[in-house]
Design a protein around this motif. Structure first.
Motif, PDB file in Angstrom:
ATOM      1  N   THR A 175       0.770  -1.196   0.004  1.00  0.00           N
ATOM      2  CA  THR A 175      -0.210   0.025  -0.052  1.00  0.00           C
ATOM      3  C   THR A 175       0.885   1.227  -0.051  1.00  0.00           C
ATOM      4  OG1 THR A 175      -1.796  -1.208   1.119  1.00  0.00           O
ATOM      5  CG2 THR A 175      -2.082   1.132   1.092  1.00  0.00           C
ATOM      6  N   ALA A 176       1.770   1.369   0.711  1.00  0.00           N
ATOM      7  CA  ALA A 176       2.820   2.417   0.694  1.00  0.00           C
ATOM      8  C   ALA A 176       3.588   2.745  -0.428  1.00  0.00           C
ATOM      9  CB  ALA A 176       3.950   2.202   2.154  1.00  0.00           C
ATOM     10  N   ALA A 177       3.934   1.436  -1.098  1.00  0.00           N
ATOM     11  CA  ALA A 177       4.646   1.699  -2.419  1.00  0.00           C
ATOM     12  C   ALA A 177       3.786   2.391  -3.464  1.00  0.00           C
ATOM     13  CB  ALA A 177       5.239   0.208  -2.812  1.00  0.00           C
ATOM     14  N   ALA A 178       2.163   1.731  -3.636  1.00  0.00           N
ATOM     15  CA  ALA A 178       1.234   2.406  -4.395  1.00  0.00           C
ATOM     16  C   ALA A 178       1.093   3.587  -4.060  1.00  0.00           C
ATOM     17  CB  ALA A 178       0.145   1.438  -4.215  1.00  0.00           C
ATOM     18  N   LEU A 179       0.728   4.159  -2.921  1.00  0.00           N
ATOM     19  CA  LEU A 179       0.593   5.476  -2.220  1.00  0.00           C
ATOM     20  C   LEU A 179       1.820   6.410  -3.012  1.00  0.00           C
ATOM     21  CD1 LEU A 179      -1.084   5.271   0.934  1.00  0.00           C
ATOM     22  CD2 LEU A 179      -1.930   5.932  -1.004  1.00  0.00           C
ATOM     23  N   GLU A 180       2.992   5.648  -2.901  1.00  0.00           N
ATOM     24  CA  GLU A 180       4.305   6.775  -3.122  1.00  0.00           C
ATOM     25  C   GLU A 180       4.220   6.885  -4.520  1.00  0.00           C
ATOM     26  OE1 GLU A 180       7.568   4.808  -1.251  1.00  0.00           O
ATOM     27  OE2 GLU A 180       6.871   5.499   0.794  1.00  0.00           O
ATOM     28  N   ILE A 181       4.079   5.757  -5.333  1.00  0.00           N
ATOM     29  CA  ILE A 181       4.017   5.962  -6.764  1.00  0.00           C
ATOM     30  C   ILE A 181       2.865   6.893  -7.333  1.00  0.00           C
ATOM     31  CG2 ILE A 181       3.962   4.481  -9.021  1.00  0.00           C
ATOM     32  CD1 ILE A 181       5.395   2.272  -7.399  1.00  0.00           C
ATOM     33  N   VAL A 193       4.206   7.442   5.513  1.00  0.00           N
ATOM     34  CA  VAL A 193       3.653   7.277   6.700  1.00  0.00           C
ATOM     35  C   VAL A 193       3.295   5.717   6.773  1.00  0.00           C
ATOM     36  CG1 VAL A 193       1.827   7.575   8.436  1.00  0.00           C
ATOM     37  CG2 VAL A 193       3.316   9.664   7.432  1.00  0.00           C
ATOM     38  N   VAL A 194       2.609   5.314   5.915  1.00  0.00           N
ATOM     39  CA  VAL A 194       2.293   3.756   5.671  1.00  0.00           C
ATOM     40  C   VAL A 194       3.259   2.750   5.529  1.00  0.00           C
ATOM     41  CG1 VAL A 194       0.947   2.218   4.498  1.00  0.00           C
ATOM     42  CG2 VAL A 194      -0.231   4.451   4.786  1.00  0.00           C
ATOM     43  N   GLY A 195       4.423   3.492   4.792  1.00  0.00           N
ATOM     44  CA  GLY A 195       5.434   2.671   4.689  1.00  0.00           C
ATOM     45  C   GLY A 195       6.579   2.484   5.927  1.00  0.00           C
ATOM     46  N   ALA A 212       4.807   2.573   8.951  1.00  0.00           N
ATOM     47  CA  ALA A 212       4.149   1.586   9.836  1.00  0.00           C
ATOM     48  C   ALA A 212       4.388   0.112   9.294  1.00  0.00           C
ATOM     49  CB  ALA A 212       2.610   1.874   9.480  1.00  0.00           C
ATOM     50  N   ALA A 213       4.751  -0.054   7.985  1.00  0.00           N
ATOM     51  CA  ALA A 213       5.063  -1.289   7.641  1.00  0.00           C
ATOM     52  C   ALA A 213       6.359  -1.851   8.102  1.00  0.00           C
ATOM     53  CB  ALA A 213       4.965  -1.185   5.948  1.00  0.00           C
ATOM     54  N   ASN A 214       7.161  -0.921   8.182  1.00  0.00           N
ATOM     55  CA  ASN A 214       8.490  -1.158   8.873  1.00  0.00           C
ATOM     56  C   ASN A 214       8.477  -1.485  10.277  1.00  0.00           C
ATOM     57  OD1 ASN A 214      10.137  -0.867   6.318  1.00  0.00           O
ATOM     58  ND2 ASN A 214      10.585   1.351   6.800  1.00  0.00           N
ATOM     59  N   ILE A 215       7.386  -0.891  11.028  1.00  0.00           N
ATOM     60  CA  ILE A 215       7.250  -1.039  12.081  1.00  0.00           C
ATOM     61  C   ILE A 215       6.768  -2.495  12.400  1.00  0.00           C
ATOM     62  CG2 ILE A 215       6.134  -0.393  14.254  1.00  0.00           C
ATOM     63  CD1 ILE A 215       6.613   2.587  13.441  1.00  0.00           C
ATOM     64  N   PHE A 216       5.803  -3.023  11.570  1.00  0.00           N
ATOM     65  CA  PHE A 216       5.135  -4.037  11.804  1.00  0.00           C
ATOM     66  C   PHE A 216       6.222  -5.239  11.267  1.00  0.00           C
ATOM     67  CE2 PHE A 216       0.732  -2.078  11.664  1.00  0.00           C
ATOM     68  CZ  PHE A 216       0.307  -2.821  12.683  1.00  0.00           C
ATOM     69  N   SER A 217       7.134  -5.133  10.367  1.00  0.00           N
ATOM     70  CA  SER A 217       7.866  -6.089   9.862  1.00  0.00           C
ATOM     71  C   SER A 217       9.037  -6.247  11.138  1.00  0.00           C
ATOM     72  CB  SER A 217       8.519  -5.695   8.639  1.00  0.00           C
ATOM     73  OG  SER A 217       9.250  -4.627   8.814  1.00  0.00           O
ATOM     74  N   SER A 218       9.086  -5.258  12.010  1.00  0.00           N
ATOM     75  CA  SER A 218      10.387  -5.424  13.022  1.00  0.00           C
ATOM     76  C   SER A 218       9.668  -6.117  14.116  1.00  0.00           C
ATOM     77  CB  SER A 218      10.818  -3.974  13.264  1.00  0.00           C
ATOM     78  OG  SER A 218       9.895  -3.287  13.858  1.00  0.00           O
TER      79      SER A 218
END
Length: 159
Positions: free
Chosen positions: A11-17, A145-147, A149-155
């Motif tokens: 989702t973060a990648a899609a939003l950034e693109i 910001v979503v990216g 959050a994804a990094n936080i969830f992955s850690s």
């Protein structure tokens, strides 16, 4: 990596693109709008001062040939009135030039002021809402910001 982290990363990648594409699109459309603004017809104000010249003709006649004393007296009278006539003409020319110059200056000022008002309106973006002006960067920021959050969830350790 959990399914939530993968979903957030995608989702973060899609939003950034999407944000980058939208920003580039807005920049290109701004260039087109600027080009159309530069081709927009301008209003040029002019000053119209119509002055009518005056012609003075004096006809004097004498019967017979004037004497030398009469000629000298007429010449002296003409010379005495010459200074007043020159002053009157100078004042009239100065008045005409001043009137024309002020009219031309006011017309140029009005033309320039009109162009600056239109330019301020264009640059100020009065035709666009806040969302239309900043949608690309906003979407890009949300993607970052979503990216995060994804990094936080992955850690996080899997549960």
């Amino acid at each position: 990596m959990t399914a939530a982290a993968v979903t957030l990363a995608v989702t973060a990648a899609a939003l950034e693109i999407w944000g980058i594409v939208w920003t580039v699109k807005d920049i290109r459309s701004a260039r087109r709008r600027l080009a159309s603004y530069l081709e927009f017809p301008r209003t040029v104000y002019g000053s119209a001062h119509a002055t009518l010249g005056s012609v003075t003709m004096t006809a004097e006649g004498t019967v017979g040939v004037p004497t030398l004393e009469q000629r000298i007296e007429d010449l002296e009278a003409w010379r005495r009135g010459l200074r007043a006539e020159l002053d009157r003409r100078e004042g009239k020319v100065t008045e005409r030039l001043t009137t024309r110059f002020q009219g031309a200056l006011q017309a140029a000022e009005q033309t320039t002021d009109d162009q600056f008002k239109k330019l301020r309106t264009y640059i100020g973006g009065s035709q666009q809402s806040f969302w239309e002006s900043y949608r690309g960067p906003i979407v890009l920021g949300v993607g970052v910001v979503v990216g995060l959050a994804a990094n936080i969830f992955s850690s996080l350790p899997p549960s």
